[in-house]
Write a protein that holds these residues in place. Structure first.
Motif, PDB file in Angstrom:
ATOM      1  N   TRP A   1       0.837  -1.188   0.000  1.00  0.00           N
ATOM      2  CA  TRP A   1       0.000   0.000   0.000  1.00  0.00           C
ATOM      3  C   TRP A   1       0.880   1.249   0.000  1.00  0.00           C
ATOM      4  O   TRP A   1       1.838   1.343   0.773  1.00  0.00           O
ATOM      5  N   VAL A   2       0.533   2.188  -0.855  1.00  0.00           N
ATOM      6  CA  VAL A   2       1.265   3.454  -0.942  1.00  0.00           C
ATOM      7  C   VAL A   2       0.284   4.597  -0.699  1.00  0.00           C
ATOM      8  O   VAL A   2      -0.800   4.647  -1.306  1.00  0.00           O
ATOM      9  N   VAL A   3       0.643   5.508   0.201  1.00  0.00           N
ATOM     10  CA  VAL A   3      -0.181   6.695   0.450  1.00  0.00           C
ATOM     11  C   VAL A   3      -0.053   7.643  -0.733  1.00  0.00           C
ATOM     12  O   VAL A   3       1.055   8.028  -1.122  1.00  0.00           O
ATOM     13  N   ASP A   4      -1.194   8.010  -1.310  1.00  0.00           N
ATOM     14  CA  ASP A   4      -1.203   8.867  -2.504  1.00  0.00           C
ATOM     15  C   ASP A   4      -1.605  10.292  -2.108  1.00  0.00           C
ATOM     16  O   ASP A   4      -2.784  10.591  -1.919  1.00  0.00           O
ATOM     17  N   SER A   5      -0.605  11.147  -1.985  1.00  0.00           N
ATOM     18  CA  SER A   5      -0.870  12.545  -1.622  1.00  0.00           C
ATOM     19  C   SER A   5      -1.052  13.427  -2.839  1.00  0.00           C
ATOM     20  O   SER A   5      -1.154  14.649  -2.726  1.00  0.00           O
ATOM     21  N   GLY A   6      -1.106  12.819  -4.028  1.00  0.00           N
ATOM     22  CA  GLY A   6      -1.260  13.580  -5.252  1.00  0.00           C
ATOM     23  C   GLY A   6       0.046  13.887  -5.943  1.00  0.00           C
ATOM     24  O   GLY A   6       0.049  14.530  -6.996  1.00  0.00           O
ATOM     25  N   THR A   7       1.141  13.419  -5.393  1.00  0.00           N
ATOM     26  CA  THR A   7       2.460  13.721  -5.981  1.00  0.00           C
ATOM     27  C   THR A   7       3.231  12.448  -6.289  1.00  0.00           C
ATOM     28  O   THR A   7       4.467  12.460  -6.296  1.00  0.00           O
ATOM     29  N   LEU A   8       2.523  11.332  -6.518  1.00  0.00           N
ATOM     30  CA  LEU A   8       3.232  10.100  -6.839  1.00  0.00           C
ATOM     31  C   LEU A   8       3.921  10.184  -8.189  1.00  0.00           C
ATOM     32  O   LEU A   8       3.496  10.924  -9.085  1.00  0.00           O
ATOM     33  N   ALA A   9       4.975   9.418  -8.359  1.00  0.00           N
ATOM     34  CA  ALA A   9       5.721   9.391  -9.619  1.00  0.00           C
ATOM     35  C   ALA A   9       4.841   8.856 -10.740  1.00  0.00           C
ATOM     36  O   ALA A   9       3.933   8.046 -10.497  1.00  0.00           O
TER      37      ALA A   9
END
Length: 517
Positions: free
Chosen positions: A224-232
């Motif tokens: 799981w990856v937290v997506d703050s809107g700045t993912l690659a």
């Protein structure tokens, strides 16, 4: 560390799907790696390796076996039942087989994972934390590795990445906070073939990018990856690659755990029968003072599948011991599950005895209750004496075995100290039945008189002894007048020649009446 052997490998992954046809050099030969055969490339020099016969039919694998022997390999793995056993034995090479339908890449992954389950291969939790950091750095979002029950196995520590309260709470408790919406998201991830973007569950909670971790069709967990809107931009591709690595690491961790369990089980078996190296066992377990606890289904109960019931009981005992002591030390022998319970402070530390006794007893009572509910059969638990060093384990086991024989519905759990008099009488009874000299004496004359004349001398004597030689109490127990009781006792002396005024005679007669049939 000792070399990983063929026997270790079979103990970890051996099953109906991976069979050992022959091992002419024995199961103690080292195994270093699993190598895929490539017909277009020279066979590598790989001493100790297992060669997977990709593209070679099992009956035609003789030349490959010879080549593997020349390369110093430990064995060859073929697909199907008809491998060249004679050639393997002649060349001193182990021959293993997998099912016809087994995929070679899955076989390779499984064997490599098992062989990688050693400390020097980094397959444990540390490897998962390193993976979480690597994925977090590549994707740009805080990352966590979870098992199928949403327990957090590892998490990233890359500074500066946004997180939310759900992540903080999950890391604090190493468990994802439960909710209906969260459960729905987990099912969505496990049902997808690749990475899934998930919306925020509530205000203040960030969206997630997640992927299931699988190997051979089995779901091992999730990333799981937290997506703050700045993912690659390539975050999904990176996460999918991370899932492949996570699968390998989780398989390695599982194999390592299974190997450790097997080794600990064998160690417990040797401790129980007295054949273990006590000093080495103490170093491995980290314990000195222990007591043996024995768990078994009630022998009087009807158990349709006794073997399966015993195995399930072993799993329950192992689970509870791991929860309390961090590792298990259990073994199943002859239908009885034995567990070593650590007893810090030694057998002779009076300050710790009550606390230790209560802790062990609570564990046994809890297990008896849980096992009874789960197995639908009464379970008994016996606790042997605490011994100050592991060399005393066989004696503590003997205590527990004796106590097991005394347990029933009214007393399903007991320590040897709680039933010491009954244990002593049980041992005396067995000894007296085995030796003619101990079976002879006045008690035979008493029983013969009762049988011939209908007297109640044996019953009267037993009640008198039980009452501490108090005639009034004995008469009350027999529901007769005290004078009747006195008369019978006098007749025993006059007619049968029993000297009831002799304390030694009374002791021997009581033991015989109490312990012999």
């Amino acid at each position: 560390m000792d070399a990983f052997t063929l026997g270790d490998l079979m103990d970890v992954v051996g099953s109906a799907a991976l069979r050992l046809h022959t091992a002419p050099a024995g199961r103690a030969v080292p195994v270093t790696e699993a190598v895929l055969y490539d017909a277009q490339a020279p066979l590598p020099s790989a001493p100790g390796a297992l060669l997977l016969a990709v593209g070679v039919r099992a009956p035609e694998a003789g030349p490959l076996v010879r080549a593997a022997a020349e390369a110093g390999m430990t064995g060859v793995v073929v697909r199907g039942p008809d491998g060249p056993v004679g050639e393997a034995e002649a060349r001193g090479v182990a021959l293993l087989a997998v099912d016809e339908g087994a995929a070679w890449h899955h076989v390779h992954l499984t064997l490599s994972s098992a062989l990688g389950a050693r400390p020097d291969h980094g397959g444990g939790p540390g490897g998962l934390f390193a993976l979480a950091d690597a994925v977090a750095a590549a994707t740009g979002g805080a990352t966590a590795v979870e098992d199928p029950r949403q327990r957090i196995l590892a998490y990233s520590t890359v500074p500066g990445q946004p997180v939310d309260e759900d992540r903080r709470q999950g890391i604090l408790g190493l468990q994802v906070p439960g909710s209906v919406a969260n459960g729905h998201q987990v099912r969505t991830v496990f049902g997808a073939d690749g990475p899934v973007r998930l919306p925020a569950l509530a205000p203040g909670v960030l969206p997630r990018l997640a992927v299931a971790v699988r190997a051979g069709g089995e779901t091992l967990g999730s990333l799981w990856v937290v997506d703050s809107g700045t993912l690659a931009p390539d975050a999904e591709e990176t996460l999918a690659q991370g899932a492949s690595t996570a699968a390998l690491l989780l398989l390695r961790a599982r194999a390592s755990q299974e190997l450790t369990r097997h080794q600990d089980t064998e160690l417990v078996r040797r401790l129980l029968d007295g054949s273990a190296d006590v000093a080495a066992a103490a170093r491995r377990l980290g314990w000195d003072s222990v007591r043996v606890a024995a768990f078994a289904p009630d022998s009087a109960a009807s158990v349709p599948d006794a073997e399966r019931t015993s195995l399930r009981l072993l799993d329950l005992v192992r689970l509870q011991c791991e929860a309390r002591y961090g590792r298990h030390a259990c073994a199943l022998l002859d239908g009885v599950v034995y567990a070593l319970l650590p007893a810090p402070g030694g057998a002779g530390d009076p300050a710790r005895v009550p606390l230790r006794h209560e802790r062990h007893r609570r564990l046994a009572e809890d297990l008896v209750r849980r096992a009874g509910q789960s197995l639908r059969v009464p379970v008994r638990a016996a606790l042997g004496e605490v011994v100050p060093f592991l060399g005393g384990v066989p004696g503590s086991r003997a205590d527990a075995d004796l106590v097991l024989r005394l347990l029933d519905d009214e007393l399903p759990v007991a320590t040897v100290d709680e039933v010491r008099p009954r244990v002593t009488l049980l041992l005396l009874s067995e000894m007296m039945r085995e030796r003619r000299a101990l079976r002879s004496g006045a008690w035979r004359r008493v029983l013969a008189a009762d049988a011939e004349h209908g007297t109640e001398y044996a019953r009267t004597l037993t009640a008198w002894f039980d009452a501490g030689c108090d005639v009034a109490r004995a008469a009350k127990a027999l529901s007769v007048h005290p004078n009747t009781c006195r008369y019978r006792l006098r007749q025993v002396g006059r007619q049968l020649g029993v000297a009831l005024d002799d304390p030694d005679e009374r002791l021997v007669l009581w033991l015989q009446l109490r312990t012999l049939p």
